[in-house]
Design a protein around this motif. Sequence first.
Motif, PDB file in Angstrom:
ATOM      1  N   ASN A 101     -29.087  38.642  12.242  1.00  0.00           N
ATOM      2  CA  ASN A 101     -29.584  39.355  13.423  1.00  0.00           C
ATOM      3  C   ASN A 101     -28.788  38.960  14.659  1.00  0.00           C
ATOM      4  O   ASN A 101     -28.375  39.807  15.448  1.00  0.00           O
ATOM      5  N   ALA A 153     -29.489  29.352  10.654  1.00  0.00           N
ATOM      6  CA  ALA A 153     -30.633  29.429  11.566  1.00  0.00           C
ATOM      7  C   ALA A 153     -31.343  30.771  11.406  1.00  0.00           C
ATOM      8  O   ALA A 153     -31.564  31.506  12.374  1.00  0.00           O
ATOM      9  N   ARG A 194     -34.177  33.366  11.165  1.00  0.00           N
ATOM     10  CA  ARG A 194     -35.411  33.296  11.959  1.00  0.00           C
ATOM     11  C   ARG A 194     -36.401  34.384  11.590  1.00  0.00           C
ATOM     12  O   ARG A 194     -36.040  35.454  11.093  1.00  0.00           O
ATOM     13  N   TRP A 236     -36.760  31.168   9.037  1.00  0.00           N
ATOM     14  CA  TRP A 236     -36.692  31.887   7.759  1.00  0.00           C
ATOM     15  C   TRP A 236     -35.782  31.103   6.827  1.00  0.00           C
ATOM     16  O   TRP A 236     -34.584  30.958   7.098  1.00  0.00           O
ATOM     17  N   ASN A 259     -45.034  43.388   8.956  1.00  0.00           N
ATOM     18  CA  ASN A 259     -43.591  43.200   8.719  1.00  0.00           C
ATOM     19  C   ASN A 259     -43.236  42.414   7.465  1.00  0.00           C
ATOM     20  O   ASN A 259     -42.165  41.827   7.412  1.00  0.00           O
ATOM     21  N   ASP A 260     -44.116  42.388   6.488  1.00  0.00           N
ATOM     22  CA  ASP A 260     -43.793  41.615   5.288  1.00  0.00           C
ATOM     23  C   ASP A 260     -43.855  42.478   4.031  1.00  0.00           C
ATOM     24  O   ASP A 260     -44.493  43.523   4.006  1.00  0.00           O
ATOM     25  N   ILE A 305     -39.422  41.139   7.565  1.00  0.00           N
ATOM     26  CA  ILE A 305     -38.622  42.028   8.414  1.00  0.00           C
ATOM     27  C   ILE A 305     -38.743  41.545   9.853  1.00  0.00           C
ATOM     28  O   ILE A 305     -39.845  41.239  10.306  1.00  0.00           O
ATOM     29  N   LEU A 306     -37.628  41.471  10.532  1.00  0.00           N
ATOM     30  CA  LEU A 306     -37.638  41.081  11.945  1.00  0.00           C
ATOM     31  C   LEU A 306     -36.814  42.085  12.735  1.00  0.00           C
ATOM     32  O   LEU A 306     -35.604  42.176  12.556  1.00  0.00           O
TER      33      LEU A 306
HETATM   34  C1  BTN Z   1     -40.578  37.329   9.127  1.00  0.00           C
HETATM   35  O1  BTN Z   1     -41.260  37.454   8.099  1.00  0.00           O
HETATM   36  O2  BTN Z   1     -40.973  36.740  10.118  1.00  0.00           O
HETATM   37  C2  BTN Z   1     -39.255  38.018   9.208  1.00  0.00           C
HETATM   38  C3  BTN Z   1     -38.141  37.270   8.544  1.00  0.00           C
HETATM   39  C4  BTN Z   1     -36.818  37.997   8.708  1.00  0.00           C
HETATM   40  C5  BTN Z   1     -35.654  37.296   8.074  1.00  0.00           C
HETATM   41  C6  BTN Z   1     -34.378  38.080   8.131  1.00  0.00           C
HETATM   42  S1  BTN Z   1     -33.074  37.413   7.132  1.00  0.00           S
HETATM   43  C7  BTN Z   1     -31.906  38.483   7.872  1.00  0.00           C
HETATM   44  C8  BTN Z   1     -32.249  38.527   9.357  1.00  0.00           C
HETATM   45  N1  BTN Z   1     -31.631  37.433  10.063  1.00  0.00           N
HETATM   46  C9  BTN Z   1     -32.541  36.593  10.576  1.00  0.00           C
HETATM   47  O3  BTN Z   1     -32.277  35.558  11.219  1.00  0.00           O
HETATM   48  N2  BTN Z   1     -33.791  37.001  10.283  1.00  0.00           N
HETATM   49  C10 BTN Z   1     -33.761  38.240   9.513  1.00  0.00           C
END
Ligand code: BTN
Length: 243
Positions: free
Chosen positions: A15, A38, A40, A47, A99-100, A111-112
């Motif tokens: 991200n 890292a 997240r 994450w 988001n899951d 998903i973020l």
């Molecule tokens: C969550 O459930 O809070 C969402 C997690 C999202 C993880 C993905 S992995 C690819 C992208 N890069 C990140 O740092 N986070 C998302």
Amino acid sequence: KEKRLAVIPVIDSTNQYLLERMDSLQSGDACVAEYQQAGRGRRGRQWFSPFGSNLYLSLYWRLDQGPMAAMGLSLVIGIVIAEVLQSLGAKDVRVKWPNDLYLNDRKLAGILVELTGKTGDAAQLVIGAGINLAMRSPDAGIVNQGWINLQEAGVNVDRNTLTAHLINNMRESLPIFEREGLAPFIDRWSELDNFINRPVKLLIGDKEIPGIARGIDQQGGLILEQDGVRKSWVGGEISLRPQ
Ligand code: BTN
Ligand code: ATP
């Protein structure tokens, strides 16, 4: 112009990689990484992103409707991922608001969606998805909830095939969402909803609100029924859990 996919061995966060390059990207450009230093989740959570065994994917999208539409968009992404995984053999994959992705009542993917842009302006979005394919338990210090990977569920998907399907499906589905909003997706969400008609609780800060989950409304809010009365809930600070 052709859309691009960057394949990166090691990165802080896919991200973050796209967020830093947004001005040179066009909708549909994507990147994947082998390992995130890292990775997240929501609200600054971590994450777990060990080497080689999972999928870490981010996709850039410019949303003319502005940032308010991003909520519905993350539900659409959940539907896309669930349907792709089901088509590749993971028949029991479900979505969890907001988001899951869940499998056997455990967290399979998250998903973020991160964005910039003021209300009224077009929003620049980075849509990130982390999907557990073959993560081993010693890899993960995930404490506060149960997790699962596809391999453990007996599903072996080829990571490149999965990546291609996901990117293609997102690129196809996002314009439908932009034209028609959530309407074409509501019934698909209900089909996939892990908690529909089940007793759940909403965690908001240190408050717990019990009720029966009744799916989503037209805006993508979660419908919770309490004493026969249905009310919608929205907002990034809400976590849904089984009762
Ligand atoms: C969550 O459930 O809070 C969402 C997690 C999202 C993880 C993905 S992995 C690819 C992208 N890069 C990140 O740092 N986070 C998302
Ligand atoms: P919500 O239910 O509201 O989505 P959440 O507890 O799932 O809340 P998020 O911020 O969405 O929180 O996701 C991050 C959380 O996911 C982490 O706190 C951790 O518990 C869990 N987690 C981290 N890495 C993984 C992973 N690879 N697989 C499954 N779960 C993970």
